[in-house]
Design a protein around this motif. Structure first.
Motif, PDB file in Angstrom:
ATOM      1  N   GLU A  74       0.827  -1.205   0.000  1.00  0.00           N
ATOM      2  CA  GLU A  74       0.000   0.000   0.000  1.00  0.00           C
ATOM      3  C   GLU A  74       0.867   1.263   0.000  1.00  0.00           C
ATOM      4  N   VAL A  75       1.996   1.193   0.708  1.00  0.00           N
ATOM      5  CA  VAL A  75       2.916   2.337   0.684  1.00  0.00           C
ATOM      6  C   VAL A  75       3.344   2.631  -0.752  1.00  0.00           C
ATOM      7  N   PHE A  76       3.746   1.561  -1.463  1.00  0.00           N
ATOM      8  CA  PHE A  76       4.219   1.763  -2.837  1.00  0.00           C
ATOM      9  C   PHE A  76       3.091   2.230  -3.765  1.00  0.00           C
ATOM     10  N   LEU A  77       1.893   1.718  -3.528  1.00  0.00           N
ATOM     11  CA  LEU A  77       0.771   2.190  -4.345  1.00  0.00           C
ATOM     12  C   LEU A  77       0.529   3.682  -4.114  1.00  0.00           C
ATOM     13  N   ARG A  78       0.686   4.099  -2.868  1.00  0.00           N
ATOM     14  CA  ARG A  78       0.502   5.523  -2.577  1.00  0.00           C
ATOM     15  C   ARG A  78       1.602   6.365  -3.210  1.00  0.00           C
ATOM     16  N   VAL A  79       2.804   5.812  -3.215  1.00  0.00           N
ATOM     17  CA  VAL A  79       3.894   6.500  -3.912  1.00  0.00           C
ATOM     18  C   VAL A  79       3.511   6.664  -5.380  1.00  0.00           C
ATOM     19  N   LEU A  96       9.001   8.625   1.727  1.00  0.00           N
ATOM     20  CA  LEU A  96       8.565   7.223   1.803  1.00  0.00           C
ATOM     21  C   LEU A  96       8.186   6.854   3.238  1.00  0.00           C
ATOM     22  N   TYR A  97       9.036   7.219   4.180  1.00  0.00           N
ATOM     23  CA  TYR A  97       8.764   6.876   5.577  1.00  0.00           C
ATOM     24  C   TYR A  97       7.607   7.676   6.159  1.00  0.00           C
ATOM     25  N   ARG A  98       7.376   8.852   5.626  1.00  0.00           N
ATOM     26  CA  ARG A  98       6.194   9.594   6.091  1.00  0.00           C
ATOM     27  C   ARG A  98       4.924   8.882   5.655  1.00  0.00           C
ATOM     28  N   ILE A  99       4.915   8.420   4.418  1.00  0.00           N
ATOM     29  CA  ILE A  99       3.759   7.664   3.926  1.00  0.00           C
ATOM     30  C   ILE A  99       3.586   6.402   4.772  1.00  0.00           C
ATOM     31  N   ALA A 100       4.694   5.702   4.994  1.00  0.00           N
ATOM     32  CA  ALA A 100       4.649   4.446   5.756  1.00  0.00           C
ATOM     33  C   ALA A 100       4.175   4.690   7.187  1.00  0.00           C
ATOM     34  N   THR A 101       4.683   5.747   7.779  1.00  0.00           N
ATOM     35  CA  THR A 101       4.325   6.071   9.154  1.00  0.00           C
ATOM     36  C   THR A 101       2.830   6.370   9.280  1.00  0.00           C
ATOM     37  N   ASN A 102       2.329   7.205   8.386  1.00  0.00           N
ATOM     38  CA  ASN A 102       0.892   7.529   8.411  1.00  0.00           C
ATOM     39  C   ASN A 102       0.044   6.283   8.266  1.00  0.00           C
ATOM     40  N   LEU A 103       0.441   5.455   7.318  1.00  0.00           N
ATOM     41  CA  LEU A 103      -0.317   4.239   7.039  1.00  0.00           C
ATOM     42  C   LEU A 103      -0.300   3.299   8.249  1.00  0.00           C
ATOM     43  N   ALA A 104       0.871   3.123   8.825  1.00  0.00           N
ATOM     44  CA  ALA A 104       1.002   2.198   9.954  1.00  0.00           C
ATOM     45  C   ALA A 104       0.241   2.705  11.175  1.00  0.00           C
ATOM     46  N   VAL A 105       0.374   3.999  11.435  1.00  0.00           N
ATOM     47  CA  VAL A 105      -0.308   4.558  12.602  1.00  0.00           C
ATOM     48  C   VAL A 105      -1.825   4.444  12.431  1.00  0.00           C
ATOM     49  N   ASN A 106      -2.302   4.729  11.240  1.00  0.00           N
ATOM     50  CA  ASN A 106      -3.748   4.591  11.000  1.00  0.00           C
ATOM     51  C   ASN A 106      -4.200   3.141  11.113  1.00  0.00           C
ATOM     52  N   HIS A 107      -3.367   2.240  10.597  1.00  0.00           N
ATOM     53  CA  HIS A 107      -3.722   0.822  10.686  1.00  0.00           C
ATOM     54  C   HIS A 107      -3.852   0.409  12.147  1.00  0.00           C
ATOM     55  N   ILE A 108      -2.902   0.848  12.958  1.00  0.00           N
ATOM     56  CA  ILE A 108      -2.914   0.469  14.371  1.00  0.00           C
ATOM     57  C   ILE A 108      -4.123   1.070  15.082  1.00  0.00           C
ATOM     58  N   ARG A 109      -4.450   2.304  14.754  1.00  0.00           N
ATOM     59  CA  ARG A 109      -5.638   2.916  15.371  1.00  0.00           C
ATOM     60  C   ARG A 109      -6.906   2.184  14.952  1.00  0.00           C
ATOM     61  N   ASP A 110      -6.962   1.809  13.672  1.00  0.00           N
ATOM     62  CA  ASP A 110      -8.174   1.136  13.170  1.00  0.00           C
ATOM     63  C   ASP A 110      -8.352  -0.255  13.757  1.00  0.00           C
ATOM     64  N   GLU A 185      13.261  14.508  10.388  1.00  0.00           N
ATOM     65  CA  GLU A 185      12.515  14.975   9.220  1.00  0.00           C
ATOM     66  C   GLU A 185      11.221  14.212   9.032  1.00  0.00           C
ATOM     67  N   VAL A 186      11.286  12.897   9.205  1.00  0.00           N
ATOM     68  CA  VAL A 186      10.072  12.091   9.032  1.00  0.00           C
ATOM     69  C   VAL A 186       9.026  12.487  10.068  1.00  0.00           C
ATOM     70  N   LEU A 187       9.464  12.649  11.311  1.00  0.00           N
ATOM     71  CA  LEU A 187       8.516  12.943  12.387  1.00  0.00           C
ATOM     72  C   LEU A 187       8.224  14.434  12.522  1.00  0.00           C
ATOM     73  N   LYS A 188       8.850  15.246  11.664  1.00  0.00           N
ATOM     74  CA  LYS A 188       8.684  16.693  11.699  1.00  0.00           C
ATOM     75  C   LYS A 188       9.023  17.266  13.077  1.00  0.00           C
ATOM     76  N   LEU A 189      10.154  16.846  13.580  1.00  0.00           N
ATOM     77  CA  LEU A 189      10.644  17.345  14.867  1.00  0.00           C
ATOM     78  C   LEU A 189      12.015  17.964  14.643  1.00  0.00           C
ATOM     79  N   SER A 190      12.488  18.712  15.647  1.00  0.00           N
ATOM     80  CA  SER A 190      13.863  19.206  15.558  1.00  0.00           C
ATOM     81  C   SER A 190      14.801  18.041  15.908  1.00  0.00           C
TER      82      SER A 190
END
Ligand SMILES: [Zn+2]
Lengths: 213, 175
Positions: A74-79, A96-110, A185-190
């Motif tokens: 699904e990550v690659f399809l989104r890419v 890539l990791y931002r897409i993966a992170t969003n997807l994984a976090v949503n999957h876990i919440r769902d 960068e992926v987590l948008k933190l300093s």
């Protein structure tokens, strides 16, 4: 396996042909721009390059090999879907990791409800392969197997129960070999926020896994 | 930068020191792993003289080594086949006529399609060969005149819509 050979061969050939001697300096962002321009073999190249990393990352987020593969795909399809909007402002892997992170976090919440019921069976054999992927195949004694399973269940359980961002940071740092800058960068933190995030994560793992080291 | 490190300075560097990523004190650079050797002499000096920190570092090292035991499976032999299938599906979904039907959901396109249909019907009905049209009303009769008026009204009001559409046609991607 057309992707493995056919498309990939075309891909490396055309990438080399056009890049000439400088083909080795083509970045992933350059290749992604080719995907954007409609070059499907460039996409296959990126899938081949990152499928292992994505499956590993998703496995440690979702705890199931089958789900990990689905999520990685699904990550690659989104890419692929967002190729037309791709702008090489960030490193390709950050994107890539931002897409993966969003997807994984949503999957876990769902799937939180199902997962809570399943926590006890985390270290059970994988239903697809019929064996536990984490236990080495060296004919250990029953007692050793039990101890090893306990250790693994503890590792998975403790990483799993870290706060979300700490968990993501540990997975990227420890298992994906990413440096602080990239994780930041992926987590948008300093970078300094990432540094203390990782410190807190490892500090609590150290404390909670004390009995196993 | 201070010339000597105290325990607090070193604490947050522990994960990096334990992971063996070289010289964390001088900012984290790139992804280069320089081995487990600690290069910064100030950190080295502190660790040699401080039992607490060196014990803590050892403990971090063990924890990180323990985490190594959690292996992830390799992609299955079916990964590429499934990926390929999903990609084909994705490409087909964006190309097949269903992609056209989905335009009907866009109001502007639906309106213009209605205009085309109405215009077509109007042309057939005002043509010389009414053929087997369901409305075979003689021109000149009261019913026929009223229907013609209705149609003309529709037609003219539709032209206004067409003008609007032309203005918008830059906004709407051509299918
Ligand atoms: Zn100290």
């Amino acid at each position: 396996m057309a992707m493995d050979r056919g498309l990939l061969a075309v891909s490396s050939a055309s990438l080399a042909a056009e890049g000439g001697n400088s083909s080795s300096v083509l970045t992933d962002a350059d290749i992604m721009l080719r995907v954007k321009a409609g070059d499907e073999s460039a996409f296959s190249y990126l899938v081949q390059k990152y499928r292992r990393a994505m499956v590993h990352f998703m496995y440690r987020m979702a705890h199931s090999p089958a789900v990990a593969e689905d999520l990685a795909q699904e990550v690659f399809l989104r890419v692929y879907r967002s190729r037309e909007n791709y702008e090489p402002t960030a490193k390709f892997t950050t994107w890539l990791y931002r897409i993966a992170t969003n997807l994984a976090v949503n999957h876990i919440r769902d799937t939180r409800h199902e997962r809570q019921g399943n926590m006890a069976s985390l270290d059970e054999p994988d239903p697809e392969t019929g064996r536990s992927l984490d236990v080495a195949d060296v004919k250990p004694t029953t007692e050793e197997v039990i101890i090893q399973r306990e250790r693994l269940a503890a590792i998975r359980g403790k990483v799993e129960s870290l706060p979300e961002r700490q968990k993501l940071a540990v997975l990227m740092h420890k298992y994906q070999q990413m440096d602080y800058k990239q994780i930041a960068e992926v987590l948008k933190l300093s970078e300094s926020a990432t540094k203390s995030l990782l410190f807190r994560a490892y500090e609590s793992l150290r404390e909670q896994l004390k009995e196993f080291v | 930068m201070k010339s000597n490190f105290n325990c607090d300075d070193i604490r947050e560097l522990m994960p990096e020191l334990a992971a063996g990523s070289g010289d964390p004190a001088s900012e984290v650079k790139g992804s280069e792993i320089k081995g487990s050797e600690i290069k910064d002499s100030r950190i080295k000096a502190h660790l040699q003289s401080c039992a607490t920190c060196s014990a803590e570092l050892e403990s971090f090292r063990r924890t990180l080594a323990l985490l190594d035991e959690w292996k992830a499976p390799e992609p299955s032999p079916y990964f590429d086949v499934r990926m390929q299938a999903k990609l084909r599906e994705e490409i087909a979904a964006t190309k097949r006529p269903a992609g056209w039907l989905h335009w009907l959901r866009k109001p502007v396109f639906a309106v213009s399609l209605t205009v085309a249909v109405v215009a077509g019907v109007t042309l057939v009905e005002t043509g010389h060969a009414p053929l087997s049209g369901p409305v075979a009303v003689e021109p000149g009769t009261a019913v026929g005149d009223l229907q013609a008026l209705d149609k003309n009204h529709d037609l003219y009001s539709d032209f206004d819509v067409l003008d609007d559409l032309q203005v918008q046609s830059n906004v709407v991607a051509n299918p």
